[in-house]
Scaffold this motif. Structure first.
Motif, mmCIF file in Angstrom:
data_model
loop_
_atom_site.group_PDB
_atom_site.id
_atom_site.type_symbol
_atom_site.label_atom_id
_atom_site.label_comp_id
_atom_site.label_asym_id
_atom_site.label_seq_id
_atom_site.Cartn_x
_atom_site.Cartn_y
_atom_site.Cartn_z
ATOM 1 N N UNK A 60 -6.800 -0.769 4.754
ATOM 2 C CA UNK A 60 -8.167 -1.293 4.821
ATOM 3 C C UNK A 60 -8.686 -1.786 3.461
ATOM 4 N N UNK A 61 -8.463 -1.068 2.350
ATOM 5 C CA UNK A 61 -8.958 -1.562 1.059
ATOM 6 C C UNK A 61 -8.333 -2.893 0.615
ATOM 7 N N UNK A 62 -7.204 -3.268 1.193
ATOM 8 C CA UNK A 62 -6.549 -4.530 0.837
ATOM 9 C C UNK A 62 -7.176 -5.741 1.524
ATOM 10 N N UNK A 63 -7.954 -5.507 2.562
ATOM 11 C CA UNK A 63 -8.427 -6.615 3.389
ATOM 12 C C UNK A 63 -9.315 -7.627 2.665
ATOM 13 N N UNK A 64 -10.206 -7.228 1.747
ATOM 14 C CA UNK A 64 -10.950 -8.268 1.029
ATOM 15 C C UNK A 64 -10.021 -9.225 0.260
ATOM 16 N N UNK A 65 -8.989 -8.687 -0.374
ATOM 17 C CA UNK A 65 -8.035 -9.534 -1.094
ATOM 18 C C UNK A 65 -7.212 -10.376 -0.122
ATOM 19 N N UNK B 136 4.202 -20.597 1.910
ATOM 20 C CA UNK B 136 3.858 -19.831 0.713
ATOM 21 C C UNK B 136 4.013 -18.336 0.953
ATOM 22 N N UNK B 137 4.397 -17.627 -0.102
ATOM 23 C CA UNK B 137 4.494 -16.175 -0.070
ATOM 24 C C UNK B 137 3.562 -15.631 -1.131
ATOM 25 N N UNK B 138 2.694 -14.724 -0.728
ATOM 26 C CA UNK B 138 1.775 -14.062 -1.660
ATOM 27 C C UNK B 138 1.884 -12.553 -1.428
ATOM 28 N N UNK B 139 1.538 -11.808 -2.466
ATOM 29 C CA UNK B 139 1.533 -10.345 -2.358
ATOM 30 C C UNK B 139 0.141 -9.839 -2.713
ATOM 31 N N UNK B 140 -0.340 -8.892 -1.918
ATOM 32 C CA UNK B 140 -1.634 -8.257 -2.172
ATOM 33 C C UNK B 140 -1.374 -6.757 -2.287
ATOM 34 N N UNK B 141 -1.867 -6.161 -3.357
ATOM 35 C CA UNK B 141 -1.654 -4.729 -3.552
ATOM 36 C C UNK B 141 -2.952 -4.076 -4.022
ATOM 37 N N UNK C 183 0.865 -1.187 0.000
ATOM 38 C CA UNK C 183 0.000 0.000 0.000
ATOM 39 C C UNK C 183 0.898 1.232 0.000
ATOM 40 N N UNK C 184 0.334 2.398 -0.294
ATOM 41 C CA UNK C 184 1.146 3.620 -0.293
ATOM 42 C C UNK C 184 1.807 3.911 1.052
#
Length: 85
Positions: free
Chosen positions: A62-67, A79-84, A53-54
């Motif tokens: 907060x906007x990342x939480x659904x993902x 496992x490693x995942x990225x959410x942006x 996030x910025x």
């Protein structure tokens, strides 16, 4: 979900945090954009979802939480995942 300060781990390095979290949690959600390059994740016993996030302000995260929630459903240890945004 607990934060690093809530756990009393604010002074710990990322490596220490990963070790501590592995014994207590199934997933680790850092904001550190380079954690996969700074840490050897091959032996980590929990899943990692890096949130990009910025800033680390809750308004940006907060906007990342659904993902994050969708990603958590299938995340496996190691496992490693990225959410942006």
């Amino acid at each position: 979900m607990r934060s690093v300060p809530e756990m009393g781990w604010a002074s710990k390095s990322n490596g220490e945090l990963l070790e501590l979290a592995a014994g207590r949690f199934d997933a680790f959600l850092p904001i550190d954009r380079g954690i996969q390059y700074q840490q050897n994740l091959s032996n980590v016993r929990l899943g990692i979802i890096a949130m990009q996030a910025p800033s680390n302000d809750i308004g940006d995260l907060r906007p990342l939480m659904p993902a994050v929630n969708r990603t958590l459903r299938d995340l496996r240890a190691g496992e490693f995942k990225r959410v942006s945004a």
